[in-house]
Enzyme design. Sequence first.
Site, mmCIF file in Angstrom:
data_model
loop_
_atom_site.group_PDB
_atom_site.id
_atom_site.type_symbol
_atom_site.label_atom_id
_atom_site.label_comp_id
_atom_site.label_asym_id
_atom_site.label_seq_id
_atom_site.Cartn_x
_atom_site.Cartn_y
_atom_site.Cartn_z
ATOM 1 N N LYS A 174 -22.533 16.985 9.468
ATOM 2 C CA LYS A 174 -21.388 17.400 10.268
ATOM 3 C C LYS A 174 -20.856 16.265 11.130
ATOM 4 C CE LYS A 174 -18.420 20.283 11.983
ATOM 5 N NZ LYS A 174 -17.261 20.686 11.161
ATOM 6 N N SER B 42 0.823 -1.197 0.000
ATOM 7 C CA SER B 42 0.000 0.000 0.000
ATOM 8 C C SER B 42 0.865 1.259 0.000
ATOM 9 C CB SER B 42 -0.985 -0.041 1.169
ATOM 10 O OG SER B 42 -2.155 0.683 0.854
#
Length: 318
Positions: free
Chosen positions: A178, A126
Site C-alpha cells: 500500500k 515525448s
Amino acid sequence: MTRCYLILFLFMVSGCIHIDLFPGGGKLQEAIISGEGKDKVLLIDISGMLTTGKASGILEEPSLPARIKEELTKAEEDEHVKAIILRINTPGGSVTASDLVYHELKVFKKKRAVPIIAAIMDLGTSGGYYIATVADHILAHPSTITGSIGVIMVTMNAEGLLEKVGVQPAAIVSGPKKSMGSPFRPMDDEERAIFQGTIDHLFEQFLSVVKEGRPGLSMEQIRTVADGRIFTADIAKSKGLVDSIGYLDEAIDLAKNEANLEQATVVTYTRGRGTQQNIYSRFDPPQIGPIGFPQVDSHSLFNVLTGGTPQMLYMWMP
C-alpha cells in the site's frame, strides 16, 4: 472631481461604459490572423507542460484538455473550418493529459474529415510527439527537438532528510504494498518490478499510438528509435518520425493544399480582446524544470511528508 467620478460610476453601472478588467476570461472568440475568404484554417496552440491541472494565475483558465475540447467543439460546429494546424511546443507532461488531448483530436477526426497538420516548434518531445502522431502530416521547424519516446516515473526518497531534522514518519497500511513508492523509505526490488510493469504497459501504449500514426514504420523500426533519445529535425525526418521540415507559414500553405483551398482565413480562438493576432501569438515557451518537489523549510515540512507521490510522465526531463 467627486461629481465626475460619480457620473462615470453611473455610466458603468448602466452599461453605457464597459471596462474589461480581466480580458482573458469569458467564452472563446475567433481572432483572424491572416488571409481572407470564408473558408478557415484553425491554429490550435499546445504549449508548455501537458497537465490536467488548471492554469495558474489571477484568471480562471481551463486545463489544457478542457481548452482543447472546447476549441475542437467550436471548430466542429463551424462548417467553414476546413483544416487544423496544431502548433506544438512542449516537452510533454503527464501520461493522462497527453492521452486526453490525443483522444479528443481522434474524436474530432471521426466527426470532421478535415486535414490536421502538426507543426512542431522548439520542442515536440515525448507527450508532445504522442499528440503529434494524430496529425495527417508532421512538419518540424528546422531547429526542432523531438523524439524522447518513452515513460519516466518521478519519485523521491526523503528518509535521510527527515532523519536529519528529527522526524520519524509512521504509516499504518492495509497491505505491504500500500505504501510502495513512499518517500519515507527505500524502494525494494519487488516494488521496483511492480512499477516497471506499469511503466512497460504505458510504454507499449505509446508505441501503439506511434505505430497507428506512422503506418510506414514497422514496430521494429519504432522500437529502435523509442529508447528515450531525442532527435533534431533532420534526423527525425530520416527516421520517419516527421514528414517534412519547414516554417509555420509553410504549415499553413500545406494545410490549405491538403484541404484543396486556394485561399483561406487563418484563425485562432482566444479569450482576450484588443490585441492584433499573428501566427506567433500566444507562443508560450516550453518549460523544462523541476517537477515540483516541495521545498523544505520550517513552514513546509508537512509538504515533504505528503508530496512524494510518484508520477508517470510522457516527458523529456534532461
